[in-house]
Design a protein around this motif. Sequence first.
Motif, PDB file in Angstrom:
ATOM      1  N   ALA A 323       0.869  -1.181   0.000  1.00  0.00           N
ATOM      2  CA  ALA A 323       0.000   0.000   0.000  1.00  0.00           C
ATOM      3  C   ALA A 323       0.901   1.225   0.000  1.00  0.00           C
ATOM      4  N   SER A 324       0.713   2.118  -0.949  1.00  0.00           N
ATOM      5  CA  SER A 324       1.479   3.368  -1.072  1.00  0.00           C
ATOM      6  C   SER A 324       2.970   3.108  -1.189  1.00  0.00           C
ATOM      7  N   VAL A 325       3.337   2.131  -2.007  1.00  0.00           N
ATOM      8  CA  VAL A 325       4.738   1.773  -2.169  1.00  0.00           C
ATOM      9  C   VAL A 325       5.217   2.218  -3.544  1.00  0.00           C
ATOM     10  N   GLU A 326       6.367   2.870  -3.573  1.00  0.00           N
ATOM     11  CA  GLU A 326       6.970   3.300  -4.834  1.00  0.00           C
ATOM     12  C   GLU A 326       8.167   2.445  -5.214  1.00  0.00           C
ATOM     13  N   MET A 327       8.849   1.881  -4.238  1.00  0.00           N
ATOM     14  CA  MET A 327      10.041   1.078  -4.520  1.00  0.00           C
ATOM     15  C   MET A 327      10.090  -0.098  -3.568  1.00  0.00           C
ATOM     16  N   ILE A 328      10.519  -1.252  -4.100  1.00  0.00           N
ATOM     17  CA  ILE A 328      10.605  -2.476  -3.306  1.00  0.00           C
ATOM     18  C   ILE A 328      12.027  -3.019  -3.418  1.00  0.00           C
ATOM     19  N   GLN A 329      12.590  -3.407  -2.283  1.00  0.00           N
ATOM     20  CA  GLN A 329      13.911  -4.027  -2.261  1.00  0.00           C
ATOM     21  C   GLN A 329      13.844  -5.290  -1.425  1.00  0.00           C
ATOM     22  N   TRP A 330      14.207  -6.426  -2.051  1.00  0.00           N
ATOM     23  CA  TRP A 330      14.257  -7.709  -1.353  1.00  0.00           C
ATOM     24  C   TRP A 330      15.703  -7.979  -0.945  1.00  0.00           C
ATOM     25  N   LEU A 331      15.893  -8.428   0.309  1.00  0.00           N
ATOM     26  CA  LEU A 331      17.222  -8.732   0.841  1.00  0.00           C
ATOM     27  C   LEU A 331      17.239 -10.151   1.368  1.00  0.00           C
ATOM     28  N   ILE A 338      18.631  -8.885  -3.553  1.00  0.00           N
ATOM     29  CA  ILE A 338      18.394  -9.984  -4.499  1.00  0.00           C
ATOM     30  C   ILE A 338      17.333  -9.630  -5.532  1.00  0.00           C
ATOM     31  N   ALA A 339      16.538  -8.597  -5.312  1.00  0.00           N
ATOM     32  CA  ALA A 339      15.530  -8.204  -6.305  1.00  0.00           C
ATOM     33  C   ALA A 339      15.071  -6.785  -6.002  1.00  0.00           C
ATOM     34  N   ILE A 340      14.689  -6.053  -7.083  1.00  0.00           N
ATOM     35  CA  ILE A 340      14.205  -4.686  -6.956  1.00  0.00           C
ATOM     36  C   ILE A 340      12.894  -4.565  -7.712  1.00  0.00           C
ATOM     37  N   ASP A 341      11.942  -3.873  -7.072  1.00  0.00           N
ATOM     38  CA  ASP A 341      10.662  -3.521  -7.707  1.00  0.00           C
ATOM     39  C   ASP A 341       9.894  -4.730  -8.209  1.00  0.00           C
ATOM     40  N   SER A 342       9.941  -5.819  -7.474  1.00  0.00           N
ATOM     41  CA  SER A 342       9.130  -7.004  -7.787  1.00  0.00           C
ATOM     42  C   SER A 342       8.235  -7.294  -6.601  1.00  0.00           C
ATOM     43  N   VAL A 343       6.942  -7.411  -6.858  1.00  0.00           N
ATOM     44  CA  VAL A 343       6.028  -7.712  -5.751  1.00  0.00           C
ATOM     45  C   VAL A 343       6.081  -9.184  -5.401  1.00  0.00           C
ATOM     46  N   ALA A 344       6.660 -10.032  -6.275  1.00  0.00           N
ATOM     47  CA  ALA A 344       6.765 -11.461  -5.994  1.00  0.00           C
ATOM     48  C   ALA A 344       8.078 -11.979  -6.548  1.00  0.00           C
ATOM     49  N   ILE A 345       8.772 -12.764  -5.766  1.00  0.00           N
ATOM     50  CA  ILE A 345       9.997 -13.418  -6.213  1.00  0.00           C
ATOM     51  C   ILE A 345       9.977 -14.860  -5.733  1.00  0.00           C
ATOM     52  N   ARG A 346      10.666 -15.730  -6.465  1.00  0.00           N
ATOM     53  CA  ARG A 346      10.753 -17.135  -6.073  1.00  0.00           C
ATOM     54  C   ARG A 346      12.152 -17.400  -5.537  1.00  0.00           C
ATOM     55  N   VAL A 347      12.208 -18.046  -4.404  1.00  0.00           N
ATOM     56  CA  VAL A 347      13.489 -18.352  -3.771  1.00  0.00           C
ATOM     57  C   VAL A 347      13.552 -19.819  -3.432  1.00  0.00           C
ATOM     58  N   SER A 348      14.771 -20.352  -3.425  1.00  0.00           N
ATOM     59  CA  SER A 348      15.008 -21.749  -3.057  1.00  0.00           C
ATOM     60  C   SER A 348      16.105 -21.786  -2.002  1.00  0.00           C
ATOM     61  N   PRO A 349      15.777 -21.455  -0.765  1.00  0.00           N
ATOM     62  CA  PRO A 349      16.807 -21.428   0.272  1.00  0.00           C
ATOM     63  C   PRO A 349      17.328 -22.817   0.576  1.00  0.00           C
ATOM     64  N   ASP A 350      18.602 -22.877   0.937  1.00  0.00           N
ATOM     65  CA  ASP A 350      19.191 -24.161   1.298  1.00  0.00           C
ATOM     66  C   ASP A 350      19.230 -24.384   2.798  1.00  0.00           C
ATOM     67  N   SER A 351      18.600 -23.470   3.548  1.00  0.00           N
ATOM     68  CA  SER A 351      18.502 -23.622   5.000  1.00  0.00           C
ATOM     69  C   SER A 351      17.355 -22.735   5.487  1.00  0.00           C
TER      70      SER A 351
END
Length: 545
Positions: A323-331, A338-351
């Motif tokens: 809500a009211s978001v202009e920029m997204i940063q995934w860490l 690991i990703a910028i401006d994506s509302v959804a990302i797929r990850v495969s963590p090993d732990s």
Amino acid sequence: MRRFTILFLFLVSGIGAVAGQAVRFELKDTLLVSGAPTGIPVEVYNFESVVSFQFSIGWDSTLILQEAQFDPAFESGLVVNTFDNHINISWLGPVGGLSLPDGAIFADLFFDTRGCPGDSATVGLTEEYIPWEVGVLEDGNLNLAPPDTLPNLTTWRAPQILPFQDTLICEGNSVTVTAACEGCVEFAWGGGVDGASIEIDTTGVFPLTAISENDCVFQDSLSVEVDSFKLEVLRDTILCPEDSIQLALPDTLVAYNWSTGETEASITAFSGGLYAVTVTNLNGCTATDQASVEAEDLPMGIPFADPPTLCPGDSTLLTLDTASVEMIQWLDAEGRLIAIDSVAIRVSPDSTQTFSVISTNGCGADTAVVAIELVEFEGSAGQDTCIAEGASLELGATGGTSYRWIEQEYPVNPANIPNPVVQPADSSWFVVEITGAAGCVILDSVFVEVATNPLASIRPISLITPNGDGMNDQLFFPNLMKFPNNELTVWSRWGQAVYQKSGYQQDDELWEGTHNGRPLPDGEYFYLLEVNGERIQQTLSIIRE
């Protein structure tokens, strides 16, 4: 203060006298306080082989002798007569004479004093009452000599007027000062204010004159400083929802009283409103300040994972409800982007780990985290092996709570135990579905080699590196183009078919480790290549780095 030294010179004369030898009695110049007892020491110099002396010490009416104390060396043979304004002293010593070091204190005279500031009085040796003479032995002869006499000067120090220390007041206040000194009966402040007390509310120096009951005049002054303490630190600001603002003041002040009831130098505002504070400085002065905090919208991002619990090798979709978001940063868990401006990302963590997402707009930033739990689970179909043609083999899967061997050319019966017996006629792969903790399922395979090898001309491939360097980027089987009647199926270790193709390598399409156009994670996969009814079953590793 100047010091005056009284020299009492005893010039030795007579038979065997040595010209110039002198015995000196010295009274030090002394600073007196009116109304207080004061001691004046009498010191001796050149006091060698002295056998007798007599002299008088006189003073004026401003001094009253209370007591005289003498060096014990003179107790035998000492005669003292005290009068109102003088003291007569005589002494007859031992036959061989008495010697004292220079500066030795012959006597202490204790006086009561009375006088005004600037007054002085004399205390000194005098011949007015008895003749002066000193007897000194030199070379066995007695020499008698009259001394020269000099007066001693004493001065007075005024009694203290209270208070003496300078005073500080806060702006808008006043202070009442009351002066006092021992024996004073009249007080006059500069500016025409009479009396011991004065009320002051301005900066300045205020002189004071006090007169004692014996008409002595004492003067002093009091310095007053007005502390015009002001506080202009806080500034109006905005506050975004779910955010906070620190309202900070200097930490050098003594007390803080916020309108919120807090008493620290800094407070945190969690909502809009008017924040006021009253502070006290080191001088006890107070000041006020305030800040208006206006609430405004703040970006909000709520992440969730589907699913939040993963089996080994699985991936999950991280989605951000915004809500009211202009920029997204995934860490990632290490804080790496690991990703910028994506509302959804797929990850495969090993732990098991936590991912962070920062939602930002012009108002500020909102940081949220989502935890992904990875189930620790490992299973195996067993070690690849080799048997003779016509022989049977007991398979041995491990690591699971239940097992299901996938149906293939050679029967596996029963298929739901970890160690069924098989008798393949040709070398074969046996694939098992292993179920473990939290219902996680993995596929693993074991290769059973039989002496015959119908596909000797086709070499199984166990590794591709689709990183774009032109080497092993695609799954390619040498000589497969000679066998158009083939079918290739690739599974993940968890049984998901990620690629299927009939007539593989009969056109330009070669598999590059993708599924639905997206790169698959690095790891272990399983494929089945059927050629003219014969099968090649193999594990395949994908490594991009």
